[in-house]
Each structure stands twice: as C-alpha cells, then as structure tokens.
Design a protein around this motif. Sequence first.
Motif, PDB file in Angstrom:
ATOM      1  N   ARG A 279      31.135  48.379  36.571  1.00 54.54           N
ATOM      2  CA  ARG A 279      31.481  49.644  35.906  1.00 54.54           C
ATOM      3  C   ARG A 279      30.219  50.424  35.528  1.00 54.54           C
ATOM      4  O   ARG A 279      30.179  51.658  35.637  1.00 54.54           O
ATOM      5  N   PHE A 280      29.170  49.696  35.117  1.00 53.78           N
ATOM      6  CA  PHE A 280      27.909  50.319  34.736  1.00 53.78           C
ATOM      7  C   PHE A 280      27.365  51.221  35.836  1.00 53.78           C
ATOM      8  O   PHE A 280      26.815  52.298  35.586  1.00 53.78           O
ATOM      9  N   LYS A 281      27.526  50.804  37.083  1.00 55.51           N
ATOM     10  CA  LYS A 281      26.956  51.568  38.202  1.00 55.51           C
ATOM     11  C   LYS A 281      27.665  52.908  38.418  1.00 55.51           C
ATOM     12  O   LYS A 281      27.166  53.762  39.167  1.00 55.51           O
ATOM     13  N   HIS A 282      28.786  53.111  37.748  1.00 60.35           N
ATOM     14  CA  HIS A 282      29.490  54.389  37.852  1.00 60.35           C
ATOM     15  C   HIS A 282      29.050  55.378  36.773  1.00 60.35           C
ATOM     16  O   HIS A 282      29.565  56.504  36.724  1.00 60.35           O
ATOM     17  N   ILE A 439      41.247  43.949  28.434  1.00 60.24           N
ATOM     18  CA  ILE A 439      40.372  45.046  28.845  1.00 60.24           C
ATOM     19  C   ILE A 439      40.755  45.464  30.259  1.00 60.24           C
ATOM     20  O   ILE A 439      40.824  44.628  31.164  1.00 60.24           O
ATOM     21  N   ASP A 440      41.023  46.744  30.432  1.00 57.08           N
ATOM     22  CA  ASP A 440      41.425  47.264  31.731  1.00 57.08           C
ATOM     23  C   ASP A 440      40.185  47.709  32.502  1.00 57.08           C
ATOM     24  O   ASP A 440      39.479  48.627  32.072  1.00 57.08           O
ATOM     25  N   TYR A 441      39.911  47.060  33.612  1.00 58.03           N
ATOM     26  CA  TYR A 441      38.744  47.393  34.414  1.00 58.03           C
ATOM     27  C   TYR A 441      39.150  48.165  35.663  1.00 58.03           C
ATOM     28  O   TYR A 441      40.113  47.792  36.334  1.00 58.03           O
ATOM     29  N   PRO A 442      38.423  49.229  35.991  1.00 60.79           N
ATOM     30  CA  PRO A 442      38.722  49.979  37.218  1.00 60.79           C
ATOM     31  C   PRO A 442      38.525  49.097  38.452  1.00 60.79           C
ATOM     32  O   PRO A 442      37.666  48.212  38.468  1.00 60.79           O
ATOM     33  N   LYS A 443      39.302  49.363  39.466  1.00 62.15           N
ATOM     34  CA  LYS A 443      39.167  48.631  40.710  1.00 62.15           C
ATOM     35  C   LYS A 443      37.873  49.053  41.412  1.00 62.15           C
ATOM     36  O   LYS A 443      37.561  50.240  41.483  1.00 62.15           O
ATOM     37  N   PRO A 444      37.084  48.098  41.915  1.00 65.54           N
ATOM     38  CA  PRO A 444      35.857  48.461  42.644  1.00 65.54           C
ATOM     39  C   PRO A 444      36.161  49.396  43.804  1.00 65.54           C
ATOM     40  O   PRO A 444      37.177  49.237  44.495  1.00 65.54           O
ATOM     41  N   ASP A 445      35.257  50.369  44.029  1.00 64.73           N
ATOM     42  CA  ASP A 445      35.519  51.361  45.071  1.00 64.73           C
ATOM     43  C   ASP A 445      34.924  50.982  46.424  1.00 64.73           C
ATOM     44  O   ASP A 445      35.127  51.682  47.419  1.00 64.73           O
ATOM     45  N   GLY A 446      34.174  49.889  46.503  1.00 65.06           N
ATOM     46  CA  GLY A 446      33.608  49.462  47.769  1.00 65.06           C
ATOM     47  C   GLY A 446      32.366  50.225  48.188  1.00 65.06           C
ATOM     48  O   GLY A 446      31.791  49.956  49.244  1.00 65.06           O
ATOM     49  N   PHE A 450      31.823  46.560  43.771  1.00 65.90           N
ATOM     50  CA  PHE A 450      32.353  45.643  44.771  1.00 65.90           C
ATOM     51  C   PHE A 450      33.095  44.497  44.097  1.00 65.90           C
ATOM     52  O   PHE A 450      32.785  44.112  42.973  1.00 65.90           O
ATOM     53  N   ASP A 451      34.082  43.948  44.810  1.00 67.59           N
ATOM     54  CA  ASP A 451      34.760  42.770  44.275  1.00 67.59           C
ATOM     55  C   ASP A 451      33.810  41.578  44.349  1.00 67.59           C
ATOM     56  O   ASP A 451      32.842  41.567  45.124  1.00 67.59           O
ATOM     57  N   ARG A 452      34.094  40.575  43.550  1.00 67.42           N
ATOM     58  CA  ARG A 452      33.165  39.442  43.422  1.00 67.42           C
ATOM     59  C   ARG A 452      32.916  38.708  44.738  1.00 67.42           C
ATOM     60  O   ARG A 452      31.772  38.412  45.086  1.00 67.42           O
ATOM     61  N   LEU A 453      33.986  38.393  45.455  1.00 70.88           N
ATOM     62  CA  LEU A 453      33.807  37.578  46.649  1.00 70.88           C
ATOM     63  C   LEU A 453      33.015  38.313  47.721  1.00 70.88           C
ATOM     64  O   LEU A 453      32.225  37.707  48.450  1.00 70.88           O
ATOM     65  N   THR A 454      33.205  39.629  47.817  1.00 72.66           N
ATOM     66  CA  THR A 454      32.389  40.404  48.761  1.00 72.66           C
ATOM     67  C   THR A 454      30.926  40.338  48.358  1.00 72.66           C
ATOM     68  O   THR A 454      30.037  40.119  49.192  1.00 72.66           O
ATOM     69  N   ASN A 455      30.653  40.491  47.067  1.00 72.85           N
ATOM     70  CA  ASN A 455      29.264  40.458  46.605  1.00 72.85           C
ATOM     71  C   ASN A 455      28.646  39.071  46.764  1.00 72.85           C
ATOM     72  O   ASN A 455      27.464  38.947  47.105  1.00 72.85           O
TER      73      ASN A 455
END
Length: 550
Positions: A279-282, A439-446, A450-455
């Motif tokens: 979220r920080f990166k947004h 806590i509601d977290y926005p879905k990663p936008d790719g 990124f989602d954890r497993l991709t990262n």
Amino acid sequence: MSEISREAMEYDVVIVGAGPAGLSAAIKLKQLNADLDVVVLEKGSEVGAHILSGAVLDPSGLDALIPDWAEKGAPITVPVKEDNFYMLGEAGQVRIPNFVMPPLMNNHGNYIVSMGNVCRWMAEQAEELGVEIFPGMACSELVYGDKGEVKGVVAGEFGLNADGTQGDGYEPGMELHGKYVFLSEGVRGSLSKQVIEKYALDNDSDVQKYGLGMKEIWEIDPEKHKEGTVTHTMGWPLGSNAGGGSFIYHLDNNQVYVGFVVHLNYENPHLFPYMEFQRFKHHPMVAELLKGGKRVAYGARAITEGGYQSMPKMEFPGGALLGCSAGMVNVPRIKGNHNAMLSGIAAAEAAVVALNEGRSGDELNGYEALVRTGPIGKDLKRVRNVKPLWSRYGLTASLTLGAVDMWANNLLGLSVLGTLKHGKSDAAATGKAIKFDKIDYPKPDGTLSFDRLTNVSFAMTNHEESQPAHLKLTDVDVPVEVNFHEYAGPSARYCPAGVYEFVQEPAKPTRFVINFQNCVHCKTCDIKDPSQNITWTTPQGGDGPNYPNM
C-alpha cells in the motif's frame, strides 16, 4: 541423532555465518595470526545468497578492518549525496528539516551498497588470507565438550526424508570442532537461540525487540533517478496500527532500493505487514517515482531493534555471539552492519589473546568489554531510548522525546531519561482478535503492488521438498485451536512469504498448512507467533533465497 557416526575436523576457530560479522572475524583472525586455522560455514548456496539489508553503510567498521578497501576494489562506490526525511499522510508529505535531526542521523560520508555483494567481496579477502569458507553448509546442531562448553557444530547433513528418517542418499555431515566457536547467524539464529537459553545469557538483559524489513529492487526511469539520494519516511500507511517506516535509496544503474519496516510489537493481529508495504508504494510521492519502472527483486528479514539494553551476555563457554546474533542495530539510523563488523574484529582480538595464552573452550574474557565500552556500545547507548519511547507513546511523541534524548546524548554524553525498558516481547504484545477491527487492504494492481507469491518468486527461494519442514511446531493443535480461534490466525499475515495458511473447506475442520518451500528465512514466525509455538531451524544447506544484489 547422537548415535550417528560423523567424521570430525579440527580448527582453531569455527565461525557460523558468512555475513559481515563472521567474515570480519575471520579476516581479523588471519591478520593477527596467519597460522590460525579458521573456517566459515554458510548455509546459503553462496556467500551473500541470504544477505538482505537496506543498506546505507557506515564505513567505520570496514575502515577498521581493511583501511584500503577502496583500492582493493570493494563494491562500495555510491556515496550518499542527499538526505531526506518525510512524514507521510495519505495524500501528501511534509519534509522534516535536516537541521533538527541529531548529527548521528546524518548519512553524508556513508554509502549505498548491496551488502550481499560487500560480503562476497569480503569472502574473497578472507580466502586470500587462507580462511576456508564452505557455502551450502547449514549448521544444524551444536557439539558440546566434556565440561558443557560449545565444542563445535554439525554441518552438511543432507538427505533426510520428510518424516526425519534417513533417505537413500543420506549424508550425516561432519563435526567441525574449534577451540572457539563464533555464532554470527544474524537475527534470531537457531544455534544462537539455543546458546542463549542454555547458558541463560539474557538473564540480565531486557527483552529483545524486532522489526520485519521487506525490500524490493526497482529499475526506474533514468530521468527520475538521483544516484546517492537517501529518503526515509514515517507515518502513513501504518498510522497508529504499528510503528515503522520506509527507506528509498538510489544506487547506481538507475536502480532504487524500496524498503518498508514494521515493528513487530503491534497489537492488532489483523495487521498485514506485507500489504502495508504494498500500500505504501501507492503514496503519490512513491508512485510517481516508480511509475514506468519495474520490480526486479524482493526479499524480507527480521531486524533486531532492542538495542543496548537488550543485548544478552555475548561470551559463553567455548565461544561468542557476534553481530545481530546479539542485536547491534542502531534503530533510528537503521544501521547495524558497521557494528557487526566491529564485533567480529573485537571477537577476533579476544580470541587471539586467549589462543596465545594456550586457552580454549572457556569464555572469551575481554570481548564483552570491547563491545560494551568501545564504539559499538557508544553507538547504541546514545539511542537506547528511541525504540521504547516509540513503543510506549507512539510516533509523534517519540519523535519529540527521542530527538531531545539523542541531542542530550550528543551534547552532554548522557540521557535525560536514563535507560527505559521495552516491556512485553513482540509475541506477548499481540492482542486477541475480538478486540480489534479487521483491516481492509486494497488488492495489488500488479504494476506497483504485487501479491505475496508473485513477489516471492523474485526472491528465487528454493527448498528440496522431500526434506523435513524446517519450521517446527511444538504443539500441532495450537495453530488452529488457539491462534486461529483467538488471534484470527496471524501467521497467515505476518509471514512475508505466504508460508502459513489456514485452509477451510465445506464440512471439514480448519487445517493449518506450512508451505515451507516459500520460506525466505526472515524468522518472523519464530518471533511473532503469539503462542511461541513455531521454531525456525535450518533446512539443508544451500536451500532458501538466492538474493543476487540485496
């Protein structure tokens, strides 16, 4: 497995871990006495494979060890040119003027580096001096002598089946014995943890505290790249949910280190540190910097944050704790590599004195004093209240009180607050889920997030799946019966690699699954699990992340 017959090799000093502390100790030992037999054992597939750090390097440790490091080609070539501190809100930021920061916070004279590459270079220097370095050799057990002293380690055991029995290609490993054994495993090392407990080394110290550091390497638009720029932020997105902050370091080749640290004493078990990082990166300031760039690497590791008052006794019968095995990070500076190097130097000096006197297997008298009264102790003692102030009073109050305390230490050489205590362990700080909102977290936008497993795929981590899981449960029922029902299963969130999950299927009881092959060896689970039911141990040698430039 005491019945297993193993060959043994004898050394003057056995060093566990080829990080900055262990390599500094090895180099200094050979500088002081070229005839010493010194071995360094590294669990990573190569030196540097498991090294992850910010990193802005204070060169004082390397200056003391290898004064001509620049002439010798050390990969330390990006000096800090600009230092920025920001307080973030969701839509903007306020810069904190540099002049209000205590002098110790100034990064000029420091360098932006890959500590993995620095350690690879240090290993070359050590080998030129005659140090034996064995990567891919995980140290799975301690070996004790007749008097209860640490005599050595077991390294290089391979080929166990998933149930712990010996497979067809089983190799028992070797015992490597030393007159002294240095444990430089980094944060929450498995052998260090055993030694601290066995010899009650932490009886007179405060509880240790930790943070979780996550890091990505980005290649960005050359027009936005400012080599040598260092930026730290606090505030959003964590707010009052947790302590922590970010770092953004512009190294060479249009690359930027983007990192995020979450203090692990947070109470709300719904907190998801990895998603706070994404979220920080947004944030507008960060998103604009990264726009048009690409993420090329990811990793995570725990950070010791307890500071001066949390360092355990560092001498034990037969050896010593070095670097972050004891906890030597200066929290407000976000630096510990220089202290790790200095601890290796101090341990080597104490060992050479002992060996010259014909001693072995006893406590390295003198090492502790060198650490606590020398440059390491001075560095840590003057900032010792910053972390407990942050934990007690939150970000705003701690900024004010912490700054006053650091200025007093800088100007007067004393703290106006004495030495504050940390209170609870990070595990005990975790609250029951019913007391906190989700806590509601926005879905990663790719693109930015990124989602954890991709990262995790960008950590290039790998574990042989036929071996026993290196993440051990004391009680297999606790994860579901206690942690899931009372704490909403926090391991599914605090792990930055997606190792743990709670599987819920129709008409079936909840199952706890450990995907140990995802593990990046951060050891957060060993620290934050509210029931202290998970123990991190070493997998077989060479397994784990393969960081190229962290």
